[in-house]
Design an enzyme around this catalytic site. Structure first.
Site, PDB file in Angstrom:
ATOM      1  N   THR A 142       7.955  18.495  22.801  1.00  0.00           N
ATOM      2  CA  THR A 142       7.564  18.455  21.347  1.00  0.00           C
ATOM      3  C   THR A 142       8.829  18.870  20.559  1.00  0.00           C
ATOM      4  OG1 THR A 142       6.968  20.715  21.087  1.00  0.00           O
ATOM      5  CG2 THR A 142       5.312  19.285  22.072  1.00  0.00           C
ATOM      6  N   CYS A 143       8.296  19.008  19.028  1.00  0.00           N
ATOM      7  CA  CYS A 143       9.507  19.181  18.319  1.00  0.00           C
ATOM      8  C   CYS A 143      10.022  20.508  18.520  1.00  0.00           C
ATOM      9  CB  CYS A 143       9.029  19.180  16.626  1.00  0.00           C
ATOM     10  SG  CYS A 143       7.723  20.347  16.412  1.00  0.00           S
ATOM     11  N   ARG A 163       9.776  22.322  21.852  1.00  0.00           N
ATOM     12  CA  ARG A 163      10.034  22.726  23.149  1.00  0.00           C
ATOM     13  C   ARG A 163      10.028  21.463  24.114  1.00  0.00           C
ATOM     14  NH1 ARG A 163       6.466  26.313  24.567  1.00  0.00           N
ATOM     15  NH2 ARG A 163       5.876  26.701  22.203  1.00  0.00           N
ATOM     16  N   SER A 209       3.469  28.874  19.781  1.00  0.00           N
ATOM     17  CA  SER A 209       4.095  27.978  18.777  1.00  0.00           C
ATOM     18  C   SER A 209       4.764  28.758  17.690  1.00  0.00           C
ATOM     19  CB  SER A 209       3.110  27.079  18.224  1.00  0.00           C
ATOM     20  OG  SER A 209       2.375  26.319  19.243  1.00  0.00           O
ATOM     21  N   GLU A 267      -1.717  26.959  15.914  1.00  0.00           N
ATOM     22  CA  GLU A 267      -1.592  25.259  15.371  1.00  0.00           C
ATOM     23  C   GLU A 267      -2.294  24.429  16.337  1.00  0.00           C
ATOM     24  OE1 GLU A 267       0.184  22.787  16.417  1.00  0.00           O
ATOM     25  OE2 GLU A 267       1.832  23.491  17.774  1.00  0.00           O
ATOM     26  N   GLN A 326      -1.748  20.977  16.680  1.00  0.00           N
ATOM     27  CA  GLN A 326      -1.301  20.017  17.075  1.00  0.00           C
ATOM     28  C   GLN A 326      -0.957  19.871  18.752  1.00  0.00           C
ATOM     29  OE1 GLN A 326       2.165  18.775  14.757  1.00  0.00           O
ATOM     30  NE2 GLN A 326       2.137  16.725  15.456  1.00  0.00           N
ATOM     31  N   GLN A 374      -0.740  17.396  22.035  1.00  0.00           N
ATOM     32  CA  GLN A 374       0.504  16.751  22.589  1.00  0.00           C
ATOM     33  C   GLN A 374       0.369  17.255  24.065  1.00  0.00           C
ATOM     34  OE1 GLN A 374       2.851  19.305  20.122  1.00  0.00           O
ATOM     35  NE2 GLN A 374       3.548  17.508  18.718  1.00  0.00           N
ATOM     36  N   GLY A 402       7.342   8.451   7.601  1.00  0.00           N
ATOM     37  CA  GLY A 402       6.521   8.593   8.829  1.00  0.00           C
ATOM     38  C   GLY A 402       5.188   8.908   8.556  1.00  0.00           C
ATOM     39  N   MET A 411       1.814  14.345  11.368  1.00  0.00           N
ATOM     40  CA  MET A 411       2.516  15.365  10.396  1.00  0.00           C
ATOM     41  C   MET A 411       2.645  14.784   8.921  1.00  0.00           C
ATOM     42  SD  MET A 411       4.510  18.223  11.494  1.00  0.00           S
ATOM     43  CE  MET A 411       5.437  18.729  12.941  1.00  0.00           C
TER      44      MET A 411
END
Length: 428
Positions: free
Chosen positions: A53-54, A56, A113, A118, A120, A124, A193, A197
């Site tokens: 992920t962004c 980890r 996180s 969170e 999200q 994931q 995008g 997010m």
């Protein structure tokens, strides 16, 4: 040792152990995941799941306790060779057994996180597990492990409602930018995008009163429903990805959160823009980064990345931390349940094997007697029942004794002896 315990371990790095530059070097897209999972299975490691992920990148794997050090070193050496990161080991954490188990449950519940609680990360983790299952990387143990972690996360989400305190990365990012800009409501924003997010960023921009928003995507026809969703309460313009630079001179705020493996805003293209007279604020929520770091050298342009949000999020998470403390108790309980399951998984395998052997002997014996004797239907049924009962009596005592042994070492020794006696083929 044939009855040896299997152990789940994780090798990873995250926002606490590595900066953004290091994390994006070890970020895995789908094609890289396929390659790495295949290579790790080829090492003789039984199961593997990759979570990237962004904030980890983590590799979860299953091995025998006696092979733990060997397989851990193999994976670390493999990652070292595959990614040119100097002193990679100093950025990694390696957790096994109970520490690994607690870690995944905390990660899945959003308690590890940048933004505590969170939502999200739950999706994931599920996606990472599903992806590995499709490749044959996640089997009995990791299937149970990840499903239990997801179930625990959902319970915590419903019980404590931590995520209802709005501190998602998109929320924090928008608030972070808002505090740097005067007359925020009057500014024009661009979202590059439109995944999870991007959608959240749009909602928060509208919530804070921004009325003029450009949404950039590769297939803008997919976003037509935006006009209906917001009932013309905001002016939304859809722009093709290839035309993004042409719109920048009229933009005050850019939020970028694509899944591209390369930068989507580059300094050389910014240099070609005739004029950016207004102050431009760019927030990059992507991993790897969407924005060329050199853009921030340009006049009137301010660029912020994920790590710039960390200190800001820390100030806004005290309430979540209090709720998280209560959630940890739930995690401890659920992890204990998983560890009890994995501790007895070898027992279950032996019971399954010996029952299968008993059934095979019963069938072979009955088929032989049936071919040699002339018996009525009723007599056949009696014979079948007697054979079944006799064979179950033979195996019942060792099974009951095995189930009731509480001492782990004694149980493993007992399993090894029984495996040797019955000569079951060990699963490869």
């Amino acid at each position: 040792m044939k009855g040896e315990q299997m152990i789940v371990s994780v090798i990873g790095l995250n926002h606490e152990t590595a900066n953004l530059e290091i994390r994006e070097k070890l970020a895995f897209n789908e094609s890289k995941k396929i390659e790495v999972i295949t290579d790790i299975l080829d090492m003789g490691i039984k199961e593997v799941v990759i979570l990237s992920t962004c904030s980890r990148t983590e590799l979860y794997f299953v091995t025998k306790s006696s092979n733990l050090e060997l397989h851990t070193n193999k994976i670390v050496d493999y990652l070292n060779k595959k990614h040119s990161i100097i002193n990679l080991k100093k950025f990694l954490y390696i957790l096994s057994g109970h520490y690994c188990n607690i870690h995944l449950f905390k990660v899945t519940s959003g308690l590890n996180s940048i933004v505590i609680g969170e939502d999200q990360i739950l999706g994931q983790v599920k996606d990472a597990h599903d992806f590995s299952m499709e490749l044959g990387g996640s089997k009995k143990i990791l299937n149970k492990f990840f499903r239990d972690a997801v179930t625990c996360s959902k319970f915590i989400k419903n019980e404590f409602k931590i995520s209802e305190i709005p501190l998602s990365l998109s929320y924090i990012g928008i608030k972070f930018i808002k505090e740097k800009i005067n007359n925020f409501k009057e500014k024009k924003a661009m979202i590059i995008g439109y995944g999870n997010m991007g959608e959240l960023a749009l909602e928060y921009l509208i919530e804070y009163g921004v009325k003029d928003i450009v949404v950039v995507g590769r297939d803008v026809s997919k976003f037509d429903n935006l006009f209906n969703k917001y009932n013309n309460a905001v002016n939304i313009e859809l722009v093709d990805f290839n035309d993004r630079y042409s719109k920048i001179p009229e933009i005050d705020i850019i939020i970028s959160s694509t899944t591209a493996s390369h930068t989507v805003l580059n300094k050389k293209d910014f240099d070609l823009i005739k004029s950016i007279n207004n102050e431009l604020y760019i927030l990059d929520l992507a991993m790897p980064r969407d924005v060329d770091i050199n853009i921030q050298k340009l006049e009137n342009i301010h660029v912020y990345f994920l790590d710039d949000l960390k200190d800001y999020s820390d100030k806004n998470s005290k309430k979540r931390e209090k709720l998280a403390g209560d959630a940890y108790k739930i995690i401890e309980e659920r992890v204990e349940m998983f560890e009890n399951w994995i501790e007895f998984s070898n027992v279950d395998k032996f019971i399954s094997d010996i029952n299968k052997l008993s059934d095979e002997i019963e069938k072979d014996t009955f088929d032989y007697l049936e071919s040699k004797l002339t018996l009525s239907h009723k007599e056949n049924k009696i014979l079948n029942k007697m054979l079944h009962s006799a064979l179950k009596r033979v195996i019942r005592k060792p099974i009951l004794k095995l189930k009731n042994i509480e001492n782990t070492e004694k149980r493993e020794n007992y399993l090894e002896m029984l495996d040797d006696v019955f000569d079951f083929n060990e699963e490869k």
